[in-house]
Design a protein around this motif. Structure first.
Motif, PDB file in Angstrom:
ATOM      1  N   TYR A 132       0.566  -1.061   0.478  1.00 33.35           N
ATOM      2  CA  TYR A 132       0.084  -0.205   0.013  1.00 33.35           C
ATOM      3  C   TYR A 132       1.144   0.999  -0.392  1.00 33.35           C
ATOM      4  CZ  TYR A 132      -4.481  -2.195   0.803  1.00 33.35           C
ATOM      5  OH  TYR A 132      -5.999  -3.204   0.770  1.00 33.35           O
ATOM      6  N   TYR A 137      -0.363   5.216  -0.946  1.00 33.13           N
ATOM      7  CA  TYR A 137      -1.277   5.497  -0.212  1.00 33.13           C
ATOM      8  C   TYR A 137      -0.935   6.087   1.204  1.00 33.13           C
ATOM      9  CZ  TYR A 137      -4.887   2.280  -2.181  1.00 33.13           C
ATOM     10  OH  TYR A 137      -5.533   1.283  -3.287  1.00 33.13           O
ATOM     11  N   SER A 138      -1.452   6.556   1.984  1.00 33.86           N
ATOM     12  CA  SER A 138      -1.150   7.851   2.905  1.00 33.86           C
ATOM     13  C   SER A 138      -0.982   6.787   4.339  1.00 33.86           C
ATOM     14  CB  SER A 138      -2.004   8.704   3.448  1.00 33.86           C
ATOM     15  OG  SER A 138      -2.987   8.168   4.414  1.00 33.86           O
ATOM     16  N   TRP A 141      -4.504   5.985   6.014  1.00 35.44           N
ATOM     17  CA  TRP A 141      -5.569   5.077   5.107  1.00 35.44           C
ATOM     18  C   TRP A 141      -5.056   3.893   5.180  1.00 35.44           C
ATOM     19  CZ3 TRP A 141      -5.700   1.545   1.780  1.00 35.44           C
ATOM     20  CH2 TRP A 141      -6.967   1.807   1.086  1.00 35.44           C
ATOM     21  N   ILE A 142      -3.707   3.515   5.221  1.00 36.62           N
ATOM     22  CA  ILE A 142      -3.400   2.180   5.027  1.00 36.62           C
ATOM     23  C   ILE A 142      -4.071   1.330   6.711  1.00 36.62           C
ATOM     24  CG2 ILE A 142      -1.514   0.352   5.355  1.00 36.62           C
ATOM     25  CD1 ILE A 142      -0.579   2.996   3.299  1.00 36.62           C
ATOM     26  N   ARG A 145      -6.920   0.381   6.128  1.00 38.77           N
ATOM     27  CA  ARG A 145      -7.782  -0.400   5.547  1.00 38.77           C
ATOM     28  C   ARG A 145      -6.836  -1.357   6.018  1.00 38.77           C
ATOM     29  NH1 ARG A 145      -9.507  -4.052   3.384  1.00 38.77           N
ATOM     30  NH2 ARG A 145      -9.811  -4.276   1.248  1.00 38.77           N
ATOM     31  N   ASP A 202     -10.100  -0.598  -0.894  1.00 43.59           N
ATOM     32  CA  ASP A 202      -9.061   0.018  -1.560  1.00 43.59           C
ATOM     33  C   ASP A 202      -9.050   1.222  -2.403  1.00 43.59           C
ATOM     34  OD1 ASP A 202      -7.492  -1.973   0.035  1.00 43.59           O
ATOM     35  OD2 ASP A 202      -7.225  -2.885  -2.690  1.00 43.59           O
ATOM     36  N   ASN A 203     -10.603   0.690  -2.826  1.00 42.18           N
ATOM     37  CA  ASN A 203     -11.197   2.884  -3.212  1.00 42.18           C
ATOM     38  C   ASN A 203     -12.264   3.565  -2.173  1.00 42.18           C
ATOM     39  OD1 ASN A 203     -10.400   2.703  -6.271  1.00 42.18           O
ATOM     40  ND2 ASN A 203     -10.461   0.901  -6.079  1.00 42.18           N
ATOM     41  N   ALA A 266      -9.266   5.596  -5.714  1.00 36.71           N
ATOM     42  CA  ALA A 266      -7.759   5.743  -5.830  1.00 36.71           C
ATOM     43  C   ALA A 266      -7.071   6.487  -6.150  1.00 36.71           C
ATOM     44  CB  ALA A 266      -7.583   3.577  -4.921  1.00 36.71           C
ATOM     45  N   LEU A 270      -5.445  10.116  -5.036  1.00 34.91           N
ATOM     46  CA  LEU A 270      -3.644   8.927  -4.848  1.00 34.91           C
ATOM     47  C   LEU A 270      -2.897  10.976  -5.491  1.00 34.91           C
ATOM     48  CD1 LEU A 270      -2.747   5.643  -5.484  1.00 34.91           C
ATOM     49  CD2 LEU A 270      -2.729   7.574  -3.012  1.00 34.91           C
ATOM     50  N   LYS A 273      -3.295  13.681  -3.700  1.00 36.64           N
ATOM     51  CA  LYS A 273      -2.256  13.506  -2.056  1.00 36.64           C
ATOM     52  C   LYS A 273      -1.021  14.139  -3.200  1.00 36.64           C
ATOM     53  CE  LYS A 273       0.363  10.477   0.779  1.00 36.64           C
ATOM     54  NZ  LYS A 273       1.153  10.341  -0.240  1.00 36.64           N
TER      55      LYS A 273
END
Length: 278
Positions: A132, A137-138, A141-142, A145, A202-203, A266, A270, A273
């Motif tokens: 991830y 991904y930040s 967020w991870i 998740r 994941d989204n 996602a 992203l 970001k």
């Protein structure tokens, strides 16, 4: 045969695999391997000719290969010739390719990694974290998740303990939970986000993930409290669990003036970001 389907990546090219928990071995799509090693425009035709030649030579490896249903590029499940890692090592010897040796090393690595994960589940979490992060991904967020995976697992274990069947029954209850809190079934949610084969979770945004976790955790807690006896009882519990998250969502939306369920996926998250980082 307890199976775990997975897409592995070799030099950014997809290789369809299935983990057989009973035999503790990977089965790999031969067509995908042929496509990588030969770069043929028609890997199916290449494999048909190679298989025919090897059979004529009395090659036992080809005789022992069998077919499994795997997801084709069009999204449908189709019967595909597969081989375990040992068989595949032998088949690779018959395919002249400069990528043969690197592919063998890769193949040995994924086989070893899976066995390691079975001995220590924390390795699976660590690898997921790394993947991830590599995707951009930040960390916040991870963390959400990974927690969502744990919450979902607790829920499915609860369903199994109630005698429910994986597949259609699990999918129906998941849709009820999703519809109850978000107003959309899983399919409708994916359509909103412009997804096809991609994972919905994941989204999701951080807030969507948190509310989905709340819905699933609430469903688990209610099920443990009321002990549903039938599938219809479980459907009622799923709706109640989803409604807990819906109440929280509505209160949040009232405070912020913003809708929680959105078309953000996602790629857009992203991309945003990256702009902030730059």
């Amino acid at each position: 045969m307890k199976q775990l389907d997975a897409i592995q990546l070799f030099e950014n090219k997809k290789v369809r695999t299935v983990w057989d928990a009973d035999q503790e071995k990977w089965f790999i799509s031969i067509i995908d391997v042929v496509a990588i090693l030969t770069e043929s425009v028609d890997s199916n035709a290449y494999w048909r000719k190679l298989k025919q030649r090897l059979k004529q030579e009395g090659n036992e490896t080809v005789t022992n290969c069998h077919g499994l249903k795997m997801q084709a590029p069009d999204g449908k499940m189709r019967l595909t010739d597969v081989a375990d890692t040992e068989q595949l090592f032998r088949l690779i010897q018959s395919i002249p390719s400069p990528k043969a040796e690197p592919f063998k090393l890769w193949l040995a690595q994924i086989a070893a990694e899976r066995l390691d994960e079975m001995q220590d589940p924390e390795i699976t979490i660590d690898r997921a974290l790394e993947q991830y992060l590599e995707l951009g991904y930040s960390e916040n967020w991870i963390n959400q998740r990974l927690k969502s995976i744990e919450v979902c697992k607790e829920l499915t274990n609860e369903w199994k303990s109630r005698g429910l069947k994986e597949g259609q029954q699990f999918a129906t209850l998941t849709d009820i939970i999703s519809k109850s809190w978000s107003g959309k079934t899983t399919k409708e949610y994916k359509v909103l986000k412009g997804l096809k084969k991609e994972s919905l979770r994941d989204n999701m945004t951080n807030t969507e993930l948190i509310l989905n976790m709340l819905a699933e955790a609430s469903t688990t807690d209610i099920s443990l409290a009321v002990i549903p006896k039938t599938f219809e009882d479980n459907k009622k519990v799923a709706k109640q669990g989803g409604n807990v998250a819906r109440v929280a969502m509505k209160e949040l939306e009232a405070k912020t003036g913003k809708k929680v369920v959105s078309a953000l996926n996602a790629k857009s998250l992203l991309d945003a970001k990256k702009k902030i980082d730059n």
